[in-house]
Write an enzyme that holds these catalytic residues in place. Structure first.
Site, mmCIF file in Angstrom:
data_model
loop_
_atom_site.group_PDB
_atom_site.id
_atom_site.type_symbol
_atom_site.label_atom_id
_atom_site.label_comp_id
_atom_site.label_asym_id
_atom_site.label_seq_id
_atom_site.Cartn_x
_atom_site.Cartn_y
_atom_site.Cartn_z
ATOM 1 N N LYS A 1 0.877 -1.058 0.181
ATOM 2 C CA LYS A 1 -0.030 -0.184 -0.060
ATOM 3 C C LYS A 1 0.720 1.131 0.114
ATOM 4 O O LYS A 1 1.689 1.179 0.720
ATOM 5 C CB LYS A 1 -0.965 0.198 1.250
ATOM 6 C CG LYS A 1 -1.698 1.222 1.226
ATOM 7 C CD LYS A 1 -2.811 1.245 2.467
ATOM 8 C CE LYS A 1 -3.515 2.482 2.648
ATOM 9 N NZ LYS A 1 -4.611 2.198 3.443
ATOM 10 N N LYS B 1 -2.219 -1.329 -3.839
ATOM 11 C CA LYS B 1 -2.972 -0.422 -3.885
ATOM 12 C C LYS B 1 -2.059 1.131 -3.698
ATOM 13 O O LYS B 1 -1.193 1.106 -3.250
ATOM 14 C CB LYS B 1 -3.923 -0.189 -2.459
ATOM 15 C CG LYS B 1 -4.751 0.822 -2.103
ATOM 16 C CD LYS B 1 -5.435 0.569 -0.781
ATOM 17 C CE LYS B 1 -6.456 1.830 -0.600
ATOM 18 N NZ LYS B 1 -6.732 2.007 0.760
HETATM 19 C C1 PBG Z 1 -7.318 3.520 5.624
HETATM 20 C C2 PBG Z 1 -7.714 3.344 4.350
HETATM 21 C C3 PBG Z 1 -7.592 4.170 3.397
HETATM 22 C C4 PBG Z 1 -8.064 3.623 2.211
HETATM 23 C C5 PBG Z 1 -8.677 2.380 2.366
HETATM 24 N N1 PBG Z 1 -8.322 1.957 3.937
HETATM 25 C C6 PBG Z 1 -6.904 5.512 3.211
HETATM 26 C C7 PBG Z 1 -5.617 5.903 3.785
HETATM 27 O O1 PBG Z 1 -4.921 4.958 3.941
HETATM 28 O O2 PBG Z 1 -5.533 6.810 3.972
HETATM 29 C C8 PBG Z 1 -8.178 4.339 0.939
HETATM 30 C C9 PBG Z 1 -9.354 3.967 0.043
HETATM 31 C C10 PBG Z 1 -9.448 4.683 -1.052
HETATM 32 O O3 PBG Z 1 -8.812 5.693 -1.273
HETATM 33 O O4 PBG Z 1 -10.471 4.329 -1.848
HETATM 34 N N2 PBG Z 1 -6.599 2.526 6.540
#
Ligand code: PBG
Length: 333
Positions: free
Chosen positions: A199, A254
């Site tokens: 991520k 992601k």
């Molecule tokens: C938080 C989380 C995020 C997303 C999914 N879980 C945001 C972040 O890490 O700040 C992002 C999903 C999206 O942007 O559609 N743990």
């Protein structure tokens, strides 16, 4: 044979729909899609400004949506709670409330749509006043091991509440192993772990942070000390290797479209189920261009989702999942 033309003419295989269908290598179906859903109570429910067309659902809305998705052949949903500011705290204790929004949302979905898979996010950002996924130490650094302690309890609570899959999205070190061990000790041998393994610290999450209300809390602070540098790719393989070793069943890359190379490397190297997340920024970008008639909605969406699948993701999280499933019904792949 050099200069194969005219014996070889690749266009022969593109000349008509019947032959294009026969040689198509990738087929997107509803079975590959996961619908992320935001759930909220009271005045927090309603439309999301930064993600037009998406909604913060009430528990009743969640139940009817779950039924619709199940009927469309979408195998699973991913739940994201919107927590009122008054229930947020520095340490995010609300994440461990057995009567909290997520346990009740899991129950509502299971009752309404018993065969729909329920994936829950494991991270503290919806629950913390500072909007970070973990706990801060005195210097404002995200403490790894103390955070993992809480995530372990959060995962156990949601698994006991009936989640089929827990999905840690926080990027702390060692959390997959800790969660796997606590689930095993509790007899929850069948609870799956989908790890947000690679991520990235991405600006494409902006609209999501508005949707769950963590944006004002987070302010200009980024998540670079725990999420990955978008410039890196070897590091993604290392993260995936660790998470698989610690007991992850599925690994995620992601965001989606800007990271197709990462998806491909992960799939080629590990040959395990790979998920990709077409994140909120991708949604909002596409939506904005479509709303201005700059792009054709159905064509561009089916292309974007097919490309995520072609790159190597078996499972695709998309805010367009329901709409895509309807289009796929109309036009079989
Ligand atoms: C938080 C989380 C995020 C997303 C999914 N879980 C945001 C972040 O890490 O700040 C992002 C999903 C999206 O942007 O559609 N743990």
């Amino acid at each position: 044979m050099s200069g194969a033309y005219p014996l070889t003419r690749p266009r022969r295989l593109r000349q008509a729909p019947f032959i294009r269908a026969m040689v198509r290598e990738t087929r997107l179906t509803a079975a590959h899609l996961v619908q992320p859903l935001f759930v909220a109570e009271g005045a927090l429910a309603g439309p999301i400004d930064s993600m037009p067309g998406c909604e913060r659902l009430t528990l009743e809305g969640l139940a009817t949506t779950a039924q619709r998705l199940q009927a469309l052949g979408i195998p699973a949903i991913a739940l994201f709670p919107v927590i009122p500011q008054a229930r947020k705290s520095d340490r995010g204790e609300e994440a461990l409330n057995p009567d909290g929004l997520v346990p009740r949302a899991i129950a509502a979905v299971k009752q309404a749509a018993p065969t729909l898979g329920v994936i829950v996010d494991i991270a503290l950002d919806p629950y913390t006043t500072h909007g970070h996924d973990g706990l801060l130490d005195a210097a404002g650094y995200i403490e790894n091991d103390a955070t993992v302690e809480v995530l372990r309890k959060q995962a156990l609570l949601y698994a006991r509440a009936g989640a089929d899959m827990v999905a840690p999205s926080d990027m702390m070190d060692g959390r997959i192993g800790e969660i796997r061990r606590v689930l095993e000790r509790d007899g929850l041998h069948r609870t799956m772990i989908l790890s947000y393994a690679a991520k990235y610290a991405s600006a494409f999450y902006g609209p999501f942070r508005d949707a769950v209300g963590s944006a004002p809390n987070l302010g200009k602070g980024g998540k670079q000390t725990y999420q990955m540098d978008p410039a890196n790719t070897d590091e993604a393989l290392r993260e995936v290797a660790l998470d698989l070793d610690e007991g992850a069943d599925i690994v995620m890359v992601k965001p989606g479209m800007p990271y197709l190379d990462i998806i491909r490397r992960v799939k080629d190297r590990f040959a395990v189920p790979v998920a990709a997340y077409q994140v909120s920024g991708e949604y909002s970008m596409l939506h904005a261009a479509i709303a201005r008639d700059m792009l054709d909605e159905k064509a561009v969406l089916l292309e974007a989702l097919t490309c995520l699948h072609r790159a190597g993701s078996d499972i695709i999280f998309s805010y367009y999942a329901e709409r895509a499933a309807r289009w796929l019904q109309d036009t079989p792949a």
